[in-house]
Design an enzyme around this catalytic site. Structure first.
Site, mmCIF file in Angstrom:
data_model
loop_
_atom_site.group_PDB
_atom_site.id
_atom_site.type_symbol
_atom_site.label_atom_id
_atom_site.label_comp_id
_atom_site.label_asym_id
_atom_site.label_seq_id
_atom_site.Cartn_x
_atom_site.Cartn_y
_atom_site.Cartn_z
ATOM 1 C CB SER A 21 -0.921 0.006 1.221
ATOM 2 O OG SER A 21 -1.825 -1.066 1.187
ATOM 3 C CG ASP A 311 -6.084 -6.878 2.016
ATOM 4 O OD1 ASP A 311 -7.022 -7.243 1.275
ATOM 5 O OD2 ASP A 311 -5.309 -5.964 1.706
ATOM 6 C CE LYS A 338 -9.956 -5.963 -0.190
ATOM 7 N NZ LYS A 338 -9.107 -4.772 -0.185
#
EC number: 2.5.1.19
Length: 429
Positions: A21, A311, A338
């Site tokens: 990220s 996640d 996802k």
């Protein structure tokens, strides 16, 4: 394919890979900053490399190495060709907004088969609200996406807070180009807020300020106009999402491991994995920059709200298989959006191993069985499923064969080698 067999003990020191990220956001911000930025400890994974290569198509010059990415940012230029972002949803979504700010012409963004099925319509609608022009070539809200260069003419944009946080990140990173101050209004409660906190943190380092709207009965963000991205030297921290598999292995197996490059004060939502295993009964030692685990621990099932930690669901599903009682995962409708429908995939594949899992609309109910059997598992090109199922296979009787192990290169390229280095009984065939 990955062959995983029961592993009696793991021992050693590992480093969590750099954060995916943070790397995505940092390389895009650096590309928008006029000057040279040095990104230290970047993730050299497939998705982040997609962002780097795409940024080069928009005019940035990037020198890639394992230790540092040197980025020379400049004014956005119109790409000479279609921008193919491979399998990176983050790249597609952030650059859909950013590409509207090229000086003239159009940008076409696309990706692989999986990416061309990922939803984009909420972002397209939001950008069109801002007076920009962008659309799906198939008129179904999926890539390929066409974006026309243009000025932001409307400075209030409404978007649901319970859709992908990547849509909101894209808008946050685009609105500083506006000549006027702007506002993002969230029309439903926000999910995955930690990812937006990461965006705000990285933007701040590159000179762009985002303010959370603190007005009563109004949820959203305020962005000043005419802001400039500024170059900087930036060090990328370790990834808690990837570390979660190491943590799960540590608490479930006979273990003595140290996980480095994870920070106690991280803004990553997935640092919650430490609190989750503690609540389940593990005595994990968390330090300023590393975690120490000496397992195994007797775990108990708990209820886990995954609103902000989608996640972690595959990791939690595996932990639940070996916990006493029921582990309940809820508020996870967005987990279906996802790389694959992770709720359905975890249910289908872990059930092949003998797990007792009930799929709900917004989550999972996992009843601990304490024993799994080896099986042949599909991973639907999803890197997080490969790694979570590997941990399950290390505890299962017999041999577990996991398809699609190549996908780990997206977020944890050295996963197999790292796991083998601490004694995991796994092999690529």
């Amino acid at each position: 394919m990955l062959v995983v067999k029961k592993t009696p003990k793991i021992k050693g020191i590992l480093s969590a890979p750099p954060s995916k990220s943070y790397t995505h956001r940092a390389v895009i911000c650096a590309s928008l900053a006029n000057g040279i930025s040095n990104l230290k400890n970047p993730l050299n994974g497939a998705d982040c490399l997609s962002s780097a290569h795409a940024c080069e198509m928009f005019g940035a010059e990037i020198e890639l190495s394992n230790e540092t990415w040197v980025v020379r940012g400049s004014e956005l230029k119109t790409p000479d060709n279609i921008v193919d972002i491979g399998n990176s949803g983050t790249t597609l979504r952030i650059l859909t907004g950013i590409s509207s700010q090229i000086s003239n012409g159009y940008t076409v963004l696309t990706g692989d088969d999986s990416i061309r099925k990922r939803p984009m319509q909420p972002l397209l609608d939001a950008l069109n609200q801002l007076g920009l022009t962008c659309f799906s070539t198939k008129n179904n809200g999926t890539a390929p996406i066409v974006v026309k260069s243009g000025k932001i003419s409307n400075n209030v944009v409404e978007i649901r807070g319970d859709v992908s946080s990547q849509f909101i990140t894209s808008i946050m990173m685009t609105l500083p180009f506006s000549e006027n101050d702007s506002e993002i209004v969230l029309t439903t409660p926000l999910k995955s807020e930690p990812y937006l906190n990461i965006t705000i943190d990285v933007l701040d380092k590159f000179g762009v300020k985002i303010e959370k709207n603190e007005e009563k009965n109004k949820s959203g963000y305020k962005i000043k106009g005419n802001q400039k991205y500024l170059p900087c030297d930036y060090t990328i921290e370790g990834d808690y999402s990837s570390a979660s598999y190491l943590v799960a292995a540590g608490v479930l197996l006979n273990s003595d491991i140290v996980i480095k490059n994870v920070f106690k004060d991280s803004k990553q939502g997935d640092r919650e994995i430490i609190e989750i295993v503690k609540k389940m009964g593990a005595n994990v030692e968390i330090n300023e920059d590393h975690v120490k685990i000496t397992g195994p621990y007797k775990l108990k099932g708990i209820e886990i709200d995954v609103t902000d930690i989608p996640d972690l669901v595959p990791t939690i599903a595996v932990l639940g298989c070996f916990a006493d009682g029921k582990t309940v995962v809820y508020n996870g409708e967005h987990v279906r959006l996802k790389e694959c429908d992770r709720l359905a995939a975890c249910t289908t594949e872990l059930s092949k191993m003998g797990a007792e899992i009930e799929e709900k609309k917004d989550g999972l109910i996992i009843t601990g069985v304490h024993k799994l059997n080896g099986a042949k598992l599909k991973t639907y090109h999803d890197h997080r499923l490969v790694m979570a199922f590997t941990i399950a296979g290390m505890l299962a009787d017999g041999e577990t064969i996991i398809e699609g192990e190549d996908s780990v290169k997206i977020s944890f390229p050295d996963f197999v080698d790292n796991m083998k280095s601490i004694g995991s009984n796994i092999e690529v065939i």
